[in-house]
Scaffold this motif. Structure first.
Motif, PDB file in Angstrom:
ATOM      1  N   THR A  66       1.839   7.164  -6.936  1.00 41.83           N
ATOM      2  CA  THR A  66       0.434   7.548  -7.345  1.00 41.83           C
ATOM      3  C   THR A  66       1.265   8.722  -7.338  1.00 41.83           C
ATOM      4  O   THR A  66       0.391   9.802  -7.479  1.00 41.83           O
ATOM      5  CB  THR A  66      -0.808   7.130  -6.532  1.00 41.83           C
ATOM      6  N   ASN A 105      -5.367   7.308   1.106  1.00 42.26           N
ATOM      7  CA  ASN A 105      -4.192   6.232   1.679  1.00 42.26           C
ATOM      8  C   ASN A 105      -3.717   7.058   2.829  1.00 42.26           C
ATOM      9  O   ASN A 105      -3.596   6.568   3.840  1.00 42.26           O
ATOM     10  CB  ASN A 105      -3.691   6.020   0.609  1.00 42.26           C
ATOM     11  N   SER A 144      -5.038   9.038  -9.097  1.00 44.02           N
ATOM     12  CA  SER A 144      -3.571   8.928  -8.401  1.00 44.02           C
ATOM     13  C   SER A 144      -4.261   9.865  -7.416  1.00 44.02           C
ATOM     14  O   SER A 144      -4.050   9.353  -5.966  1.00 44.02           O
ATOM     15  CB  SER A 144      -3.009   9.374  -9.391  1.00 44.02           C
ATOM     16  N   TYR A 200      -6.282   7.940  -5.003  1.00 46.13           N
ATOM     17  CA  TYR A 200      -5.837   7.111  -3.691  1.00 46.13           C
ATOM     18  C   TYR A 200      -4.280   7.150  -2.992  1.00 46.13           C
ATOM     19  O   TYR A 200      -4.693   6.975  -1.713  1.00 46.13           O
ATOM     20  CB  TYR A 200      -4.706   6.084  -4.840  1.00 46.13           C
ATOM     21  N   HIS A 236       0.992   4.448  -2.876  1.00 40.89           N
ATOM     22  CA  HIS A 236       1.445   5.790  -2.192  1.00 40.89           C
ATOM     23  C   HIS A 236       2.207   6.610  -2.760  1.00 40.89           C
ATOM     24  O   HIS A 236       2.280   7.379  -2.840  1.00 40.89           O
ATOM     25  CB  HIS A 236       1.209   5.909  -0.697  1.00 40.89           C
ATOM     26  N   LYS A 290       0.403  -1.173  -0.422  1.00 46.74           N
ATOM     27  CA  LYS A 290       0.189   0.113  -0.004  1.00 46.74           C
ATOM     28  C   LYS A 290       0.856   1.120   0.520  1.00 46.74           C
ATOM     29  O   LYS A 290       0.662   2.305   0.012  1.00 46.74           O
ATOM     30  CB  LYS A 290      -1.347  -0.577   1.055  1.00 46.74           C
ATOM     31  N   GLY A 338     -13.890   6.231  -1.931  1.00 45.49           N
ATOM     32  CA  GLY A 338     -12.994   6.412  -2.861  1.00 45.49           C
ATOM     33  C   GLY A 338     -13.812   6.044  -4.229  1.00 45.49           C
ATOM     34  O   GLY A 338     -13.173   6.948  -5.526  1.00 45.49           O
ATOM     35  N   LEU A 383     -12.360   2.981   0.834  1.00 49.36           N
ATOM     36  CA  LEU A 383     -12.183   2.417  -0.267  1.00 49.36           C
ATOM     37  C   LEU A 383     -13.333   3.020  -1.082  1.00 49.36           C
ATOM     38  O   LEU A 383     -13.559   3.052  -1.989  1.00 49.36           O
ATOM     39  CB  LEU A 383     -11.903   1.097   0.147  1.00 49.36           C
TER      40      LEU A 383
END
Length: 106
Positions: free
Chosen positions: A13, A61, A54, A57, A10, A6, A88, A85
């Motif tokens: 992105t 995140n 991007s 996320y 991050h 993850k 998003g 999620l």
């Protein structure tokens, strides 16, 4: 998904935000480059879709990491992950719809 994966996403992105954001700024502010990018609707749509994905996320995140540090319980961690999620995905769907409408494709 592992936490290290993850965080790798991050960082990736974050890099994509810089690249696609630069393309977006050039398309809207530089007349010479802007004609090349905005002239091809599908190229511009692809760039903006990647930029939006991007950005969402990376932002969600970041919020997830902050909330997990505030509430380190495993049950809440899973709930926070699923909630962000779903939010998003809904935000991405609305953003794509607005983008398609602004480009005249819908």
């Amino acid at each position: 998904m592992r936490e290290s994966t993850k965080m790798l996403l991050h960082y990736i992105t974050g890099l994509l935000i810089v690249v696609t954001g630069l393309i977006h700024l050039l398309a809207n502010n530089d007349p010479n480059v802007g004609k090349l990018i905005t002239g091809n609707v599908y190229l511009y749509l692809t760039n903006m879709s990647v930029f939006l994905a991007s950005l969402l996320y990376h932002a969600f995140n970041g919020i997830r990491v902050i909330l997990i540090e505030l509430v380190p319980d495993a049950c809440w961690t899973r709930l926070i992950g699923w909630a962000l999620l779903l939010i998003g995905i809904a935000t991405y769907a609305v953003g794509i719809q607005v983008l398609l409408m602004s480009l005249g494709l819908v």
